[in-house]
Write a protein that holds these residues in place. Structure first.
Motif, mmCIF file in Angstrom:
data_model
loop_
_atom_site.group_PDB
_atom_site.id
_atom_site.type_symbol
_atom_site.label_atom_id
_atom_site.label_comp_id
_atom_site.label_asym_id
_atom_site.label_seq_id
_atom_site.Cartn_x
_atom_site.Cartn_y
_atom_site.Cartn_z
ATOM 1 N N TYR A 29 0.852 -1.183 0.000
ATOM 2 C CA TYR A 29 0.000 0.000 0.000
ATOM 3 C C TYR A 29 0.889 1.234 0.000
ATOM 4 C CZ TYR A 29 -4.086 -2.814 1.228
ATOM 5 O OH TYR A 29 -5.122 -3.724 1.216
ATOM 6 N N GLN B 220 0.885 5.552 0.924
ATOM 7 C CA GLN B 220 0.178 6.641 1.620
ATOM 8 C C GLN B 220 0.827 7.965 1.268
ATOM 9 O OE1 GLN B 220 0.453 6.795 5.949
ATOM 10 N NE2 GLN B 220 -1.640 7.572 6.083
ATOM 11 N N LEU C 237 4.873 7.303 1.543
ATOM 12 C CA LEU C 237 5.136 6.278 2.549
ATOM 13 C C LEU C 237 4.575 4.956 2.038
ATOM 14 C CD1 LEU C 237 6.285 5.964 5.433
ATOM 15 C CD2 LEU C 237 4.050 6.620 6.304
ATOM 16 N N PHE D 163 3.826 0.812 2.594
ATOM 17 C CA PHE D 163 3.611 -0.218 3.607
ATOM 18 C C PHE D 163 3.456 -1.586 2.960
ATOM 19 C CE2 PHE D 163 3.041 2.246 7.412
ATOM 20 C CZ PHE D 163 2.565 3.469 6.982
ATOM 21 N N PHE E 110 0.675 -5.112 9.212
ATOM 22 C CA PHE E 110 1.443 -4.154 8.415
ATOM 23 C C PHE E 110 2.855 -3.985 8.963
ATOM 24 C CE2 PHE E 110 -1.431 -1.968 5.452
ATOM 25 C CZ PHE E 110 -2.654 -2.468 5.864
ATOM 26 N N GLY E 111 3.773 -3.656 8.077
ATOM 27 C CA GLY E 111 5.088 -3.211 8.488
ATOM 28 C C GLY E 111 5.043 -1.778 8.958
ATOM 29 N N LYS E 112 6.199 -1.262 9.429
ATOM 30 C CA LYS E 112 6.234 0.083 9.977
ATOM 31 C C LYS E 112 6.279 1.170 8.903
ATOM 32 C CE LYS E 112 8.556 -1.180 14.335
ATOM 33 N NZ LYS E 112 7.387 -1.825 14.809
ATOM 34 N N GLY E 113 6.488 0.770 7.665
ATOM 35 C CA GLY E 113 6.490 1.730 6.583
ATOM 36 C C GLY E 113 7.897 2.178 6.195
#
Lengths: 112, 117
Positions: free
Chosen positions: B36, B38, B88, B90, B107-110
């Motif tokens: 994803y 952002q 950002l 993810f 989710f990962g931390k981004g």
């Protein structure tokens, strides 16, 4: 087709107050979820629902309640707000958890 | 418990150069993997997913990702970066298992991608 809508966009609460974050979708999706996003922490799952009447806890459920009385709506209730709940909250929906999720625009919550 | 690691908090790349954003995962059973994006002050947008089949998955905006089961990785790639790709990113995973507790997406931390003109 509005997608996923969230209200309010911004909210300031005092410690101990309660409130409900609203989430609605018009795509007839069965799966809905709530996440919180904090700097350096990514998105963390609070609660999710696989259909009307069915909810389950995610990674960080403490201090939050949910219900799913209709397919369209999935409100998130903060029972007694704490400063640790200051965050950006996202609601998302999808046909199922292995389909892509559609995210709402988010609610920025500050607890003082 | 399932988990996602994005080892780089930030990736800088020059416009026109290829980009890679790394992701490794841990999950019981076979993984369902997602990327994803952002943009500032926005919700997340879906880029691509791997469920089964070809290890190279193509997605939106010219992005692709390669699933590597032996390395438990799902790196995001693009042949030529644009300034508008700055955002950002993810990575997320869930298990292919069905049943209570298995419907969670982790989710990962981004990773913040900056494309320099």
């Amino acid at each position: 087709n509005a997608g996923v809508t969230q209200t309010p966009k911004f909210q300031v609460l005092k410690t101990g107050q309660s409130m409900t974050l609203q989430c609605a979708q018009d795509m007839n999706h069965e799966y809905m979820s709530w996440y919180r996003q904090d700097p350096g922490m990514g998105l963390r799952l609070i609660h999710y629902s696989v259909g009307a009447g069915i909810t389950d806890q995610g990674e960080v459920p403490n201090g939050y309640n949910v219900s799913r009385s209709t397919t369209e709506d999935f409100p998130l209730r903060l029972l007694s707000a704490a400063p640790s709940q200051t965050s950006v909250y996202f609601c998302a929906s999808s046909r199922d958890s292995y389909y892509e999720q559609y995210f709402g625009p988010g609610t920025r919550l500050t607890v003082t | 418990a399932q988990s996602v690691a994005q080892p780089e908090d930030q990736v800088n790349v020059a416009e026109g150069n290829p980009l890679t954003v790394k992701c490794t995962y841990s999950v019981s059973g076979n993984p369902y993997l997602f990327w994803y994006v952002q943009y500032p002050n926005r919700g997340l947008q879906f880029l691509l997913k791997y469920i089964t089949g070809d290890n190279l998955v193509k997605g939106s905006y010219g992005f692709e990702a390669e699933f590597n089961k032996s390395q438990t990785s799902f790196h995001l790639k693009k042949p030529s970066a644009l300034v508008s790709d700055s955002a950002l990113y993810f990575c997320a995973v869930r298990s292919s298992y069905s049943g209570a507790g298995s419907y969670q997406l982790t989710f990962g931390k981004g990773t913040k991608l900056s494309v320099i003109p």
